[in-house]
Scaffold this motif. Structure first.
Motif, PDB file in Angstrom:
ATOM      1  N   THR A   1      30.041  77.841 112.297  1.00  0.00           N
ATOM      2  CA  THR A   1      28.889  78.299 112.762  1.00  0.00           C
ATOM      3  C   THR A   1      28.643  77.843 114.229  1.00  0.00           C
ATOM      4  OG1 THR A   1      27.307  76.705 111.823  1.00  0.00           O
ATOM      5  CG2 THR A   1      27.903  78.770 110.409  1.00  0.00           C
ATOM      6  N   VAL A   2      29.185  76.704 114.781  1.00  0.00           N
ATOM      7  CA  VAL A   2      29.038  76.331 116.050  1.00  0.00           C
ATOM      8  C   VAL A   2      29.674  77.158 117.280  1.00  0.00           C
ATOM      9  CG1 VAL A   2      28.481  73.828 115.003  1.00  0.00           C
ATOM     10  CG2 VAL A   2      31.138  74.745 116.033  1.00  0.00           C
ATOM     11  N   VAL A   3      30.473  78.178 116.537  1.00  0.00           N
ATOM     12  CA  VAL A   3      31.198  78.922 117.566  1.00  0.00           C
ATOM     13  C   VAL A   3      30.786  80.271 117.339  1.00  0.00           C
ATOM     14  CG1 VAL A   3      33.506  80.005 118.134  1.00  0.00           C
ATOM     15  CG2 VAL A   3      33.509  77.795 117.042  1.00  0.00           C
ATOM     16  N   GLU A   4      29.849  80.638 118.414  1.00  0.00           N
ATOM     17  CA  GLU A   4      29.037  81.766 118.453  1.00  0.00           C
ATOM     18  C   GLU A   4      30.040  82.868 118.825  1.00  0.00           C
ATOM     19  OE1 GLU A   4      25.543  81.535 120.755  1.00  0.00           O
ATOM     20  OE2 GLU A   4      25.069  79.280 119.956  1.00  0.00           O
ATOM     21  N   ASP A   5      29.836  83.898 118.035  1.00  0.00           N
ATOM     22  CA  ASP A   5      30.285  85.351 118.163  1.00  0.00           C
ATOM     23  C   ASP A   5      29.418  86.441 118.597  1.00  0.00           C
ATOM     24  OD1 ASP A   5      32.325  87.176 118.487  1.00  0.00           O
ATOM     25  OD2 ASP A   5      32.881  87.375 116.509  1.00  0.00           O
ATOM     26  N   LYS A   6      28.608  86.205 119.733  1.00  0.00           N
ATOM     27  CA  LYS A   6      27.887  87.369 120.016  1.00  0.00           C
ATOM     28  C   LYS A   6      28.407  88.702 120.343  1.00  0.00           C
ATOM     29  CE  LYS A   6      24.745  83.695 122.165  1.00  0.00           C
ATOM     30  NZ  LYS A   6      24.087  83.031 123.333  1.00  0.00           N
TER      31      LYS A   6
ATOM     32  N   GLN B   1      55.830  87.217 132.071  1.00  0.00           N
ATOM     33  CA  GLN B   1      54.816  86.546 131.617  1.00  0.00           C
ATOM     34  C   GLN B   1      55.130  85.321 130.641  1.00  0.00           C
ATOM     35  OE1 GLN B   1      54.663  90.810 132.201  1.00  0.00           O
ATOM     36  NE2 GLN B   1      55.601  90.083 130.400  1.00  0.00           N
ATOM     37  N   LEU B   2      54.225  84.540 130.762  1.00  0.00           N
ATOM     38  CA  LEU B   2      54.305  83.261 129.966  1.00  0.00           C
ATOM     39  C   LEU B   2      52.892  83.172 129.201  1.00  0.00           C
ATOM     40  CD1 LEU B   2      55.546  80.346 129.098  1.00  0.00           C
ATOM     41  CD2 LEU B   2      54.183  79.477 130.863  1.00  0.00           C
ATOM     42  N   VAL B   3      52.731  82.966 127.914  1.00  0.00           N
ATOM     43  CA  VAL B   3      51.609  83.053 127.123  1.00  0.00           C
ATOM     44  C   VAL B   3      51.888  81.531 126.419  1.00  0.00           C
ATOM     45  CG1 VAL B   3      52.690  84.340 125.095  1.00  0.00           C
ATOM     46  CG2 VAL B   3      50.449  84.317 125.602  1.00  0.00           C
ATOM     47  N   PHE B   4      50.661  80.698 126.487  1.00  0.00           N
ATOM     48  CA  PHE B   4      50.451  79.676 125.727  1.00  0.00           C
ATOM     49  C   PHE B   4      48.805  79.499 125.230  1.00  0.00           C
ATOM     50  CE2 PHE B   4      50.022  78.801 130.304  1.00  0.00           C
ATOM     51  CZ  PHE B   4      48.812  78.018 130.254  1.00  0.00           C
ATOM     52  N   ALA B   5      48.890  78.654 124.214  1.00  0.00           N
ATOM     53  CA  ALA B   5      47.358  78.338 123.661  1.00  0.00           C
ATOM     54  C   ALA B   5      46.755  77.311 124.510  1.00  0.00           C
ATOM     55  CB  ALA B   5      47.606  78.139 122.393  1.00  0.00           C
ATOM     56  N   ALA B   6      45.644  77.507 124.412  1.00  0.00           N
ATOM     57  CA  ALA B   6      44.503  76.487 125.171  1.00  0.00           C
ATOM     58  C   ALA B   6      43.265  75.972 124.446  1.00  0.00           C
ATOM     59  CB  ALA B   6      44.158  76.691 126.564  1.00  0.00           C
ATOM     60  N   ASP B   7      42.885  74.712 124.370  1.00  0.00           N
ATOM     61  CA  ASP B   7      41.872  74.146 123.640  1.00  0.00           C
ATOM     62  C   ASP B   7      40.560  74.920 124.261  1.00  0.00           C
ATOM     63  OD1 ASP B   7      39.609  72.908 122.536  1.00  0.00           O
ATOM     64  OD2 ASP B   7      40.347  70.986 122.764  1.00  0.00           O
ATOM     65  N   CYS B   8      39.805  75.538 123.596  1.00  0.00           N
ATOM     66  CA  CYS B   8      38.607  76.259 123.940  1.00  0.00           C
ATOM     67  C   CYS B   8      37.272  75.687 123.771  1.00  0.00           C
ATOM     68  CB  CYS B   8      38.683  77.696 123.346  1.00  0.00           C
ATOM     69  SG  CYS B   8      37.615  79.075 124.260  1.00  0.00           S
ATOM     70  N   ARG B   9      37.217  74.594 123.025  1.00  0.00           N
ATOM     71  CA  ARG B   9      35.990  73.999 122.543  1.00  0.00           C
ATOM     72  C   ARG B   9      34.922  73.628 123.805  1.00  0.00           C
ATOM     73  NH1 ARG B   9      38.544  69.030 119.296  1.00  0.00           N
ATOM     74  NH2 ARG B   9      39.960  69.159 121.067  1.00  0.00           N
TER      75      ARG B   9
ATOM     76  N   THR C   1      34.404  67.007 118.815  1.00  0.00           N
ATOM     77  CA  THR C   1      34.514  66.467 117.520  1.00  0.00           C
ATOM     78  C   THR C   1      34.952  67.694 116.476  1.00  0.00           C
ATOM     79  OG1 THR C   1      32.136  66.378 117.088  1.00  0.00           O
ATOM     80  CG2 THR C   1      33.266  64.472 117.368  1.00  0.00           C
ATOM     81  N   TYR C   2      34.735  68.681 116.981  1.00  0.00           N
ATOM     82  CA  TYR C   2      35.003  70.219 116.156  1.00  0.00           C
ATOM     83  C   TYR C   2      36.496  70.172 115.610  1.00  0.00           C
ATOM     84  CZ  TYR C   2      35.312  74.860 114.362  1.00  0.00           C
ATOM     85  OH  TYR C   2      35.648  76.038 113.710  1.00  0.00           O
ATOM     86  N   PHE C   3      36.590  70.165 114.547  1.00  0.00           N
ATOM     87  CA  PHE C   3      38.078  70.047 113.876  1.00  0.00           C
ATOM     88  C   PHE C   3      38.710  71.125 113.426  1.00  0.00           C
ATOM     89  CE2 PHE C   3      41.208  68.189 110.896  1.00  0.00           C
ATOM     90  CZ  PHE C   3      41.951  67.164 111.754  1.00  0.00           C
ATOM     91  N   GLY C   4      37.773  72.364 113.500  1.00  0.00           N
ATOM     92  CA  GLY C   4      38.383  73.623 113.175  1.00  0.00           C
ATOM     93  C   GLY C   4      39.346  74.442 114.079  1.00  0.00           C
ATOM     94  N   ASN C   5      39.760  75.602 113.856  1.00  0.00           N
ATOM     95  CA  ASN C   5      40.608  76.359 115.080  1.00  0.00           C
ATOM     96  C   ASN C   5      39.583  76.811 115.929  1.00  0.00           C
ATOM     97  OD1 ASN C   5      42.519  77.790 116.212  1.00  0.00           O
ATOM     98  ND2 ASN C   5      43.239  79.009 114.368  1.00  0.00           N
ATOM     99  N   CYS C   6      39.835  76.380 117.186  1.00  0.00           N
ATOM    100  CA  CYS C   6      39.113  76.824 118.401  1.00  0.00           C
ATOM    101  C   CYS C   6      40.087  77.130 119.687  1.00  0.00           C
ATOM    102  CB  CYS C   6      37.778  75.975 118.596  1.00  0.00           C
ATOM    103  SG  CYS C   6      36.838  77.077 120.058  1.00  0.00           S
TER     104      CYS C   6
END
Length: 220
Positions: free
Chosen positions: A33-38, A128-136, A146-151
């Motif tokens: 719930t800490v990840v808000e999806d407004k 194109q180059l696509v890669f993942a980045a930490d969004c926290r 300290t959020y340990f989920g997928n973000c």
């Protein structure tokens, strides 16, 4: 974190555990719930994925990405010395006011990107180059480290293929990667409503995707 339960017939059981130190070094949380999806991105993504390859396509089949039959697989190692050499080359090439992201990850991605384009003699005008980045830390408001989920969020770098093939291909690639990461600093979800449609449109061009991690022994 991994758990293993060993059963001994008529003699009980034993529980073994192995975990990364990051789990215990801080009071980690998995509260989603800490990840808000407004903007309602969850439902939006679901609907957009269903519309790929036909309206209301409810198939759960993934894209069938088959390599050419004459493909070979190889493993290439970039040592610490290799990364330092690449970093030194960039620093000696660009002016001091160029703010390039020279992390191990960025250098490894840039170098791999350039090598692939040259080895394949890519003909497409753009690559194109696509890669993942930490969004926290890139959300508003940011969520705890300290959020340990997928973000995670996706980063997309786009360049003229000819630029990667030239003598300064590494700098061109690093510049594109740096710009892609800077776009996340304002808002990690910027333009998220168009992610699925953009990903679908890229399938016909030359797209290099980074999967896995250079920090953990995991391959995907």
């Amino acid at each position: 974190m991994a758990l293993q339960i060993t059963l001994f017939p008529n003699r009980g059981f034993s529980i073994g555990a192995a975990m990364h130190h990051a789990i215990t070094s801080n009071p980690s949380t998995i509260d989603r719930t800490v990840v808000e999806d407004k903007a309602g991105l969850g439902r939006l993504f679901s609907n957009q994925y269903q519309d790929i390859d036909g309206p209301n396509n409810r198939s759960v089949k993934v894209w069938e990405l088959q390599p050419p039959q004459d493909s070979i697989r190889g493993t290439f190692e970039l040592t610490r010395a290799s990364i330092q050499k690449l970093r030194g080359h960039v620093l000696s090439t660009v002016s001091s006011d160029r703010d390039l992201h020279l992390s191990t990850f960025s250098l490894a991605c840039a170098y791999t990107w350039v090598c692939l384009v040259k080895a394949e003699e890519t003909k497409e005008e753009k690559t194109q180059l696509v890669f993942a980045a930490d969004c926290r830390s890139r959300l508003h408001p940011p969520i705890p480290a300290t959020y340990f989920g997928n973000c995670i969020t996706r980063c997309l770098a786009v360049v003229e293929t000819q630029g990667l093939s030239g003598g300064e291909g590494l700098v061109v690639a690093l510049t594109a990667i740096t710009e892609a990461m800077k776009r996340l600093e304002k808002d990690g979800l910027n333009g998220a409503e168009n992610w699925v449609s953009r990903l679908s449109s890229l399938r016909g061009g030359r797209l290099v995707a980074i999967a896995g991690s250079h920090r953990f022994g995991v391959r995907v």
